[in-house]
Design a protein around this motif. Structure first.
Motif, PDB file in Angstrom:
ATOM      1  N   GLU A  31       0.841  -1.194   0.000  1.00  0.00           N
ATOM      2  CA  GLU A  31       0.000   0.000   0.000  1.00  0.00           C
ATOM      3  C   GLU A  31       0.877   1.245   0.000  1.00  0.00           C
ATOM      4  OE1 GLU A  31      -2.153  -0.637   3.673  1.00  0.00           O
ATOM      5  OE2 GLU A  31      -3.967  -1.040   2.517  1.00  0.00           O
ATOM      6  N   ARG A  32       0.408   2.265  -0.674  1.00  0.00           N
ATOM      7  CA  ARG A  32       1.012   3.591  -0.638  1.00  0.00           C
ATOM      8  C   ARG A  32      -0.136   4.576  -0.472  1.00  0.00           C
ATOM      9  NH1 ARG A  32       6.452   3.062  -2.782  1.00  0.00           N
ATOM     10  NH2 ARG A  32       7.091   1.346  -1.458  1.00  0.00           N
ATOM     11  N   SER A  33      -0.082   5.387   0.546  1.00  0.00           N
ATOM     12  CA  SER A  33      -1.140   6.374   0.811  1.00  0.00           C
ATOM     13  C   SER A  33      -2.526   5.723   0.817  1.00  0.00           C
ATOM     14  CB  SER A  33      -1.092   7.507  -0.216  1.00  0.00           C
ATOM     15  OG  SER A  33       0.161   8.128  -0.191  1.00  0.00           O
ATOM     16  N   HIS A  65       3.554   2.502 -10.151  1.00  0.00           N
ATOM     17  CA  HIS A  65       4.343   2.309  -8.930  1.00  0.00           C
ATOM     18  C   HIS A  65       5.564   1.415  -9.168  1.00  0.00           C
ATOM     19  CE1 HIS A  65       1.684   4.437  -6.206  1.00  0.00           C
ATOM     20  NE2 HIS A  65       0.713   4.000  -6.985  1.00  0.00           N
ATOM     21  N   ARG A  68       9.962   1.733  -8.079  1.00  0.00           N
ATOM     22  CA  ARG A  68       9.976   2.504  -6.839  1.00  0.00           C
ATOM     23  C   ARG A  68      10.245   1.628  -5.627  1.00  0.00           C
ATOM     24  NH1 ARG A  68       4.998   6.763  -7.687  1.00  0.00           N
ATOM     25  NH2 ARG A  68       5.780   7.598  -9.642  1.00  0.00           N
ATOM     26  N   VAL A  70       8.703  -1.227  -4.796  1.00  0.00           N
ATOM     27  CA  VAL A  70       7.563  -2.018  -4.330  1.00  0.00           C
ATOM     28  C   VAL A  70       7.761  -3.497  -4.661  1.00  0.00           C
ATOM     29  CG1 VAL A  70       5.063  -2.388  -4.524  1.00  0.00           C
ATOM     30  CG2 VAL A  70       5.989  -0.062  -4.501  1.00  0.00           C
TER      31      VAL A  70
END
Length: 142
Positions: A31-33, A65, A68, A70
């Motif tokens: 998860e991001r934000s 994404h 980055r 992930v």
């Protein structure tokens, strides 16, 4: 942030997916934000590939994404899970035409097997990337 929990992604029920996992399997959600941006699932090998006992069944990161960290962290979490299970080698299958092959090679994966799968009228060549030593993957990121 990588979490091992249930959530919904475009109508897919993670609760049902996780509840069906076999012994020794795990699903990781990135998860991001508060947005799900990727996932990975792994567990016991489903086939005999170079005597590697673990398999990453699926790994996906939304395109925006990618590059980055992930995907790297999802693979690391799978490797850590394997070590906790007493499994020190694993593999995953990727389409030969998929550019992600460079990503797996950069993580230390070696091409260990090949196969052709037929889907409808089309053949798809796949390569298994394997890790016989997960030490570099489970070490804390620099």
């Amino acid at each position: 942030m990588i979490e091992s929990h249930a959530s919904d992604l475009d109508g897919l029920s993670w609760e049902r997916r996780i509840a069906r996992e076999t012994s020794g399997a795990a699903t990781w959600v990135a998860e991001r934000s508060r947005e799900i941006v990727g996932f990975a699932s792994c567990g016991p090998a489903r086939a005999d590939v170079e005597r590697l006992d673990g398999e990453v069944y699926s790994l996906y990161v939304l395109q925006k994404h990618q590059r980055r960290g992930v995907g790297r962290e999802l693979v690391r979490e799978c490797a850590r899970h394997f070590v906790r299970q007493g499994v020190f080698g694993f593999y995953l299958w990727v389409l030969r035409a998929n550019r992600a092959r460079m990503f797996y090679e950069a993580l230390g994966g070696e091409a260990v097997a090949e196969k052709v799968e037929r889907l409808g009228k089309h053949d798809f060549a796949e390569i298994a990337y394997g890790w016989r030593d997960v030490t570099g993957l489970v070490a804390p990121a620099e």
